[in-house]
Design a protein around this motif. Structure first.
Motif, short mmCIF file in Angstrom:
data_model
loop_
_atom_site.label_atom_id
_atom_site.label_comp_id
_atom_site.label_asym_id
_atom_site.label_seq_id
_atom_site.Cartn_x
_atom_site.Cartn_y
_atom_site.Cartn_z
N PHE A 1 0.80 -1.01 -0.11
CA PHE A 1 -0.13 -0.30 -0.02
C PHE A 1 0.94 1.29 0.11
O PHE A 1 0.64 2.46 -0.08
N ASN A 2 2.40 1.47 0.71
CA ASN A 2 3.14 2.58 0.35
C ASN A 2 3.72 2.68 -0.81
O ASN A 2 3.41 3.90 -1.15
N ARG A 3 4.18 1.36 -1.41
CA ARG A 3 4.72 1.66 -2.69
C ARG A 3 3.58 2.20 -3.43
O ARG A 3 3.95 2.51 -5.16
N TYR A 4 2.08 1.19 -3.79
CA TYR A 4 1.62 1.52 -5.31
C TYR A 4 0.84 2.50 -4.81
O TYR A 4 -0.38 2.52 -5.11
N TYR A 5 -0.07 2.39 -3.40
CA TYR A 5 -1.49 3.77 -3.21
C TYR A 5 -0.89 4.76 -2.90
O TYR A 5 -1.34 5.86 -2.39
N GLY A 6 0.81 5.30 -2.89
CA GLY A 6 1.15 6.49 -1.48
C GLY A 6 0.95 6.51 -0.49
O GLY A 6 0.29 7.52 0.08
N MET A 7 0.41 5.98 0.22
CA MET A 7 0.43 6.34 1.88
C MET A 7 1.51 6.27 2.46
O MET A 7 2.28 5.41 2.34
N GLY A 8 0.99 7.47 3.58
CA GLY A 8 1.90 6.68 4.13
C GLY A 8 2.09 5.48 4.88
O GLY A 8 1.33 4.42 5.75
N GLU A 9 3.00 5.51 6.20
CA GLU A 9 3.33 4.44 6.86
C GLU A 9 1.66 4.35 7.97
O GLU A 9 1.66 3.00 8.10
N GLY A 10 1.46 5.17 8.24
CA GLY A 10 0.39 5.18 9.48
C GLY A 10 -0.76 4.79 8.62
O GLY A 10 -1.22 3.89 8.63
N LYS A 11 -1.20 5.24 7.81
CA LYS A 11 -2.70 5.20 7.10
C LYS A 11 -2.20 3.18 6.24
O LYS A 11 -2.76 2.45 5.93
N ALA A 12 -1.00 3.14 5.70
CA ALA A 12 -0.73 1.63 4.81
C ALA A 12 -0.86 1.06 6.22
O ALA A 12 -1.44 -0.37 5.63
N GLY A 13 -0.33 0.96 7.25
CA GLY A 13 -0.67 0.43 8.57
C GLY A 13 -1.97 -0.13 8.75
O GLY A 13 -2.42 -1.61 9.29
#
Length: 443
Positions: free
Chosen positions: A259-271
């Motif tokens: 999610f961090n790499r392909y959705y551009g989410m920050g670490e918090g949101k990706a988690g």
């Protein structure tokens, strides 16, 4: 998760004389430590992107940091569980929690990759036997009629702990830095480790077990041990579970990075989003187990066929998801795939229980945990990371679900031999165990 056998035979009720209120206190504290166990294990996944950038690590190196814990759990779960049975479960649980919490604190203090790898190694040593010994404590304080329910609820703590470790760890990393993500998990574990032996006492949790250990030791039956490996179906069940765990373990570990790499989410949101997917795994395991139980009462083969459906269904849904562009449709398909990816857990446990003698069920489940770690949880994240280094994480995710096809093929092999192997096991144990020991066991 490992489940280790109680010293007392299954027909004995070790809850006699234990107040129900005290039993629930024991459950809550033991469950809390299991959550701490998985929070300490999975918090690493939330900070993968930060560590990758700060220490210039490859995906293979990151995968090894996760896989080393599962490897140690797989290698040490049986010997450490046996030691805990001998030297006292309460004391052992507290020592385990203290060790993995201190090791997690060591992760927070690590200054380079080798130090982090060693700290994660020690996390694995501390966590190795917690599941097996913890479930033995839980079932010893409740009546026989509640054992299946309590065991299922206890095992769900692994998913809850994983979600909390990933989501809270990611949020803390954004606010305070990645070191505090590890430190917060360590402090939670240390608090529970100190509290546990103060409230939970060995002499109170299973007075009947302590009174009967001596008399039962002389009447142990050796022959049932052969059922751990004596049929084609039981060996294949271990393997099939391990192959499907390869898929589930890899997806859970690498989902925040995806999610961090392909959705551009920050670490918090990706988690947080990855945590929702892990919750789908937990809910799916329960729902698939209930579905299998309902549909398989009249057909002993149907639960194996359901396992094949869960494997192939998760593979199909994940493959469909990964050919979609990023967005709600892809997220929905991934969520559906995660609902099915752990669906084989209940049917597999029931299959192994039916194929092994009731006196060695705990050892059989510990063997299952060993295989799950050695075939699935340990190599899965590492291999996925190495493939990601070559073709990217998206490409690696496209290949990982194919392992479910191999798992389905092994379940088909089990289906071909299950009835014959069941008849063989019943014939070998009929003179040694009560008739109820060979009845069909629900997940």
């Amino acid at each position: 998760m490992a489940i280790h056998h109680s010293t007392v035979a299954d027909e004995m009720d070790t809850s006699i004389g234990i107040p129900r209120r005290y039993a629930w206190i024991v459950f809550v504290l033991t469950f809390g430590l299991l959550i701490s166990d998985y929070m300490s294990r999975q918090v690493l996944n939330a900070v993968f992107p930060i560590l990758k950038n700060e220490w210039t690590l490859s995906d293979g190196q990151l995968g090894l940091l996760s896989g080393i814990v599962a490897l140690m759990v797989g290698l040490l779960t049986i010997p450490l569980s046996l030691l805990a049975d001998r030297f006292g479960r309460v004391k052992s649980l507290a020592l385990m929690a203290m060790l993995w919490s201190l090791a997690t604190l060591g992760c927070a203090l690590a200054q380079n990759y080798p130090e982090m790898l060693f700290a994660r190694f020690m996390v694995g040593v501390g966590e190795a036997a917690y599941g097996s010994v913890g479930i033995a404590v839980v079932v010893s304080v409740f009546p026989k009629s509640m054992r299946a329910t309590l065991a299922s609820a206890f095992m769900a703590g692994a998913m809850f702990g994983s979600v909390l470790g990933i989501s809270i760890g990611g949020a803390i990393a954004v606010k305070l830095g990645w070191r505090w993500s590890f430190a917060s998990m360590a402090l939670f574990g240390l608090l529970l480790a100190a509290l546990y032996p103060i409230i939970v006492k060995e002499a109170r949790i299973a007075p009947q077990r302590l009174a009967t250990v001596g008399s039962n030791a002389k009447t142990a039956v050796k022959r049932p041990l052969r059922t751990l490996y004596g049929t084609r179906s039981v060996i294949a069940a271990y393997v099939a579970s391990g192959l499907q765990t390869f898929v589930a373990g890899s997806m859970i570990v690498w989902m925040p990075s995806f999610f961090n790499r392909y959705y551009g989410m920050g670490e918090g949101k990706a988690g947080v989003v990855a945590g929702v997917m892990v919750l789908c795994c937990g809910a799916g395991a329960i729902l698939c187990g209930m579905l299998s139980d309902r549909l398989c009462r009249q057909s002993p083969l149907r639960k194996i066929e359901m396992s094949m459906v869960f494997c192939l269904g998760s593979c199909l849904l994940m493959s469909l998801a990964l050919v979609q562009s990023t967005g709600p449709v892809q997220l929905g398909l991934i969520g559906l795939a995660m609902l099915l990816v752990t669906g084989v857990n209940g049917p597999t446990i029931a299959t192994i229980a039916n194929l092994t003698h009731y006196k060695v069920h705990g050892t059989a489940f510990a063997t299952l945990t060993l295989v799950n770690n050695l075939l699935g949880l340990a190599p899965g994240p590492f291999v996925t990371g190495r493939v990601s280094d070559l073709i990217g994480l998206h490409g690696a995710f496209q290949l990982v679900p194919l392992m479910s096809i191999a798992a389905a093929a092994v379940f088909f092999y089990i289906r071909c031999h299950y009835l014959d192997d069941m008849a063989r096991v019943q014939g070998e144990t009929v003179d040694q165990a009560p008739a109820k020991a060979v009845m069909e066991v629900s997940p």
